[in-house]
Each structure stands twice: as structure tokens, then as C-alpha cells.
Motif scaffolding. Sequence first.
Motif, PDB file in Angstrom:
ATOM      1  N   SER A   1       0.844  -1.196   0.000  1.00 56.77           N
ATOM      2  CA  SER A   1       0.000   0.000   0.000  1.00 56.77           C
ATOM      3  C   SER A   1       0.880   1.246   0.000  1.00 56.77           C
ATOM      4  O   SER A   1       1.831   1.357   0.760  1.00 56.77           O
ATOM      5  CB  SER A   1      -0.950   0.010   1.196  1.00 56.77           C
ATOM      6  OG  SER A   1      -0.230   0.005   2.406  1.00 56.77           O
TER       7      SER A   1
ATOM      8  N   LEU B   1      -2.187  -3.471  -2.706  1.00 56.14           N
ATOM      9  CA  LEU B   1      -1.491  -2.463  -3.510  1.00 56.14           C
ATOM     10  C   LEU B   1      -2.273  -1.149  -3.508  1.00 56.14           C
ATOM     11  O   LEU B   1      -2.054  -0.309  -4.361  1.00 56.14           O
ATOM     12  CB  LEU B   1      -1.330  -2.963  -4.945  1.00 56.14           C
ATOM     13  CG  LEU B   1      -0.310  -4.079  -5.126  1.00 56.14           C
ATOM     14  CD1 LEU B   1      -0.807  -5.137  -6.063  1.00 56.14           C
ATOM     15  CD2 LEU B   1       0.996  -3.515  -5.612  1.00 56.14           C
ATOM     16  N   SER B   2      -3.183  -0.978  -2.551  1.00 52.95           N
ATOM     17  CA  SER B   2      -4.031   0.208  -2.551  1.00 52.95           C
ATOM     18  C   SER B   2      -3.188   1.476  -2.508  1.00 52.95           C
ATOM     19  O   SER B   2      -2.277   1.620  -1.706  1.00 52.95           O
ATOM     20  CB  SER B   2      -5.014   0.173  -1.384  1.00 52.95           C
ATOM     21  OG  SER B   2      -4.333   0.103  -0.152  1.00 52.95           O
ATOM     22  N   GLY B   3      -3.473   2.365  -3.449  1.00 50.90           N
ATOM     23  CA  GLY B   3      -2.766   3.642  -3.519  1.00 50.90           C
ATOM     24  C   GLY B   3      -1.355   3.548  -4.068  1.00 50.90           C
ATOM     25  O   GLY B   3      -0.631   4.538  -4.095  1.00 50.90           O
ATOM     26  N   ALA B   4      -0.937   2.380  -4.541  1.00 49.61           N
ATOM     27  CA  ALA B   4       0.414   2.232  -5.081  1.00 49.61           C
ATOM     28  C   ALA B   4       0.528   2.927  -6.429  1.00 49.61           C
ATOM     29  O   ALA B   4      -0.439   3.042  -7.171  1.00 49.61           O
ATOM     30  CB  ALA B   4       0.774   0.759  -5.226  1.00 49.61           C
ATOM     31  N   ASN B   5       1.719   3.390  -6.748  1.00 52.08           N
ATOM     32  CA  ASN B   5       1.973   4.022  -8.041  1.00 52.08           C
ATOM     33  C   ASN B   5       2.723   3.030  -8.917  1.00 52.08           C
ATOM     34  O   ASN B   5       3.903   2.791  -8.710  1.00 52.08           O
ATOM     35  CB  ASN B   5       2.785   5.305  -7.855  1.00 52.08           C
ATOM     36  CG  ASN B   5       2.890   6.109  -9.137  1.00 52.08           C
ATOM     37  OD1 ASN B   5       2.648   5.603 -10.221  1.00 52.08           O
ATOM     38  ND2 ASN B   5       3.254   7.372  -9.002  1.00 52.08           N
ATOM     39  N   LEU B   6       2.018   2.435  -9.873  1.00 53.61           N
ATOM     40  CA  LEU B   6       2.588   1.450 -10.793  1.00 53.61           C
ATOM     41  C   LEU B   6       2.654   2.008 -12.212  1.00 53.61           C
ATOM     42  O   LEU B   6       2.596   1.264 -13.185  1.00 53.61           O
ATOM     43  CB  LEU B   6       1.745   0.176 -10.773  1.00 53.61           C
ATOM     44  CG  LEU B   6       1.884  -0.689  -9.524  1.00 53.61           C
ATOM     45  CD1 LEU B   6       0.651  -1.511  -9.291  1.00 53.61           C
ATOM     46  CD2 LEU B   6       3.102  -1.568  -9.635  1.00 53.61           C
TER      47      LEU B   6
ATOM     48  N   LEU C   1      -6.391  -3.309  -5.363  1.00 51.39           N
ATOM     49  CA  LEU C   1      -5.793  -2.307  -6.234  1.00 51.39           C
ATOM     50  C   LEU C   1      -6.574  -0.995  -6.178  1.00 51.39           C
ATOM     51  O   LEU C   1      -6.582  -0.234  -7.139  1.00 51.39           O
ATOM     52  CB  LEU C   1      -5.731  -2.838  -7.670  1.00 51.39           C
ATOM     53  CG  LEU C   1      -4.864  -4.081  -7.865  1.00 51.39           C
ATOM     54  CD1 LEU C   1      -5.222  -4.809  -9.139  1.00 51.39           C
ATOM     55  CD2 LEU C   1      -3.406  -3.717  -7.856  1.00 51.39           C
TER      56      LEU C   1
ATOM     57  N   VAL D   1      -5.075   2.574  -7.253  1.00 53.05           N
ATOM     58  CA  VAL D   1      -3.738   2.343  -7.797  1.00 53.05           C
ATOM     59  C   VAL D   1      -3.588   3.086  -9.129  1.00 53.05           C
ATOM     60  O   VAL D   1      -4.547   3.273  -9.858  1.00 53.05           O
ATOM     61  CB  VAL D   1      -3.474   0.825  -7.974  1.00 53.05           C
ATOM     62  CG1 VAL D   1      -4.265   0.237  -9.110  1.00 53.05           C
ATOM     63  CG2 VAL D   1      -2.008   0.544  -8.158  1.00 53.05           C
ATOM     64  N   ASN D   2      -2.380   3.554  -9.408  1.00 53.85           N
ATOM     65  CA  ASN D   2      -2.093   4.240 -10.658  1.00 53.85           C
ATOM     66  C   ASN D   2      -1.421   3.245 -11.597  1.00 53.85           C
ATOM     67  O   ASN D   2      -0.283   2.840 -11.374  1.00 53.85           O
ATOM     68  CB  ASN D   2      -1.168   5.443 -10.408  1.00 53.85           C
ATOM     69  CG  ASN D   2      -0.866   6.220 -11.674  1.00 53.85           C
ATOM     70  OD1 ASN D   2      -1.198   5.810 -12.778  1.00 53.85           O
ATOM     71  ND2 ASN D   2      -0.223   7.362 -11.513  1.00 53.85           N
ATOM     72  N   LEU D   3      -2.139   2.835 -12.657  1.00 50.39           N
ATOM     73  CA  LEU D   3      -1.618   1.895 -13.644  1.00 50.39           C
ATOM     74  C   LEU D   3      -1.461   2.553 -15.013  1.00 50.39           C
ATOM     75  O   LEU D   3      -1.396   1.865 -16.029  1.00 50.39           O
ATOM     76  CB  LEU D   3      -2.548   0.680 -13.753  1.00 50.39           C
ATOM     77  CG  LEU D   3      -2.545  -0.284 -12.569  1.00 50.39           C
ATOM     78  CD1 LEU D   3      -3.763  -1.186 -12.576  1.00 50.39           C
ATOM     79  CD2 LEU D   3      -1.276  -1.108 -12.569  1.00 50.39           C
TER      80      LEU D   3
ATOM     81  N   ALA E   1      -9.193   2.855  -9.533  1.00 49.88           N
ATOM     82  CA  ALA E   1      -7.866   2.695 -10.149  1.00 49.88           C
ATOM     83  C   ALA E   1      -7.780   3.514 -11.434  1.00 49.88           C
ATOM     84  O   ALA E   1      -8.748   3.655 -12.164  1.00 49.88           O
ATOM     85  CB  ALA E   1      -7.596   1.234 -10.453  1.00 49.88           C
TER      86      ALA E   1
END
Length: 153
Positions: free
Chosen positions: A88, A107-112, A127, A130-132, A150
Motif C-alpha cells: 500500500s 497495492l491500494s494507492g500504489a503508483n505502478l 488495487l 492504484v495508478n496503472l 484505479a
Amino acid sequence: MEVSELLNNYEKGERDFAGADLRGANLSGAILIGVNLSGANLSGANLSRAFLTKATLKGAQMHRTNLSFAKMGETKLSGADLTKANLSGAFLVKAKLPRAKLSGANLSGANLRSAVLWNANLCSADLQLVNLLGANLTGANFKWANLYGAKLN
């Protein structure tokens, strides 16, 4: 391997710790830029807020590892087992995660952004937000994943 040994050797310039056994280690906030932990066992380790930019974690065992808010830009995680890991708020821009196991991972709030996730297993992953953007998701498994809010386009 003891955490103090790893950190002392890293400080002396060593970067290759492939296959190290660091189960349950507390490396919270550690600066390990460019470290090689390929095939290492980091299951249950605490790497929250660690700096792992450009690290190599190919095939690493990271089951239930805490990587919340870790800086992992351009990190190589191909084939890593991140099942039920906490990512996260992690920064994973341009990270390479092909064939990574992220089943049940947070992966909440993760920058991918621009991450490579082809054939990654994200089954039941959280997710949220999340930034995908620009990520390569070819063949990724999102079955039962939570994609609420997301960024996908």
C-alpha cells in the motif's frame, strides 16, 4: 543473514546479497538502492518506507512482506512471490514485475505507472486507487481484484 551484517556490508559497498535468508527481518526505512536480493527469502520481513530503487529482487520470496510506502522505482521483481504482501502506497514507477505473484496483495494507492506486469497474478489483489497509467498488463490475471478508483487509461 543478520540485518546488521547486511547493512554493514552494504555501507562498505557490497550490493550482491542474492539468496540471503532475511525472513522476518526489520529493514524498515533502510536505504538499499541498487541492492541485489535475487532469490532471497524476505517472507514476513518489514521493508516499509525502505529505499529499494533499482534493486533486483528476481525470484525473491516475499510472502506477507511489508513494503508499504517503499520506494521501488525501476526495481526488478520478475518471478517474485509477493503473495499477500503489503504494498500500500508503494512507489513502483517503471518497476518490472513480469510473472510476479501478487495474489491477495494490498497495492491500494500504489503508483505502478509504466510498470511491466505481463503475466502477473493479481488475483484477489487490492488495487484501490492504484495508478496503472501506461503499465503493460498483457496477460495479467485480475480475477476478483478490487480495482475501485484505479487509474487505468
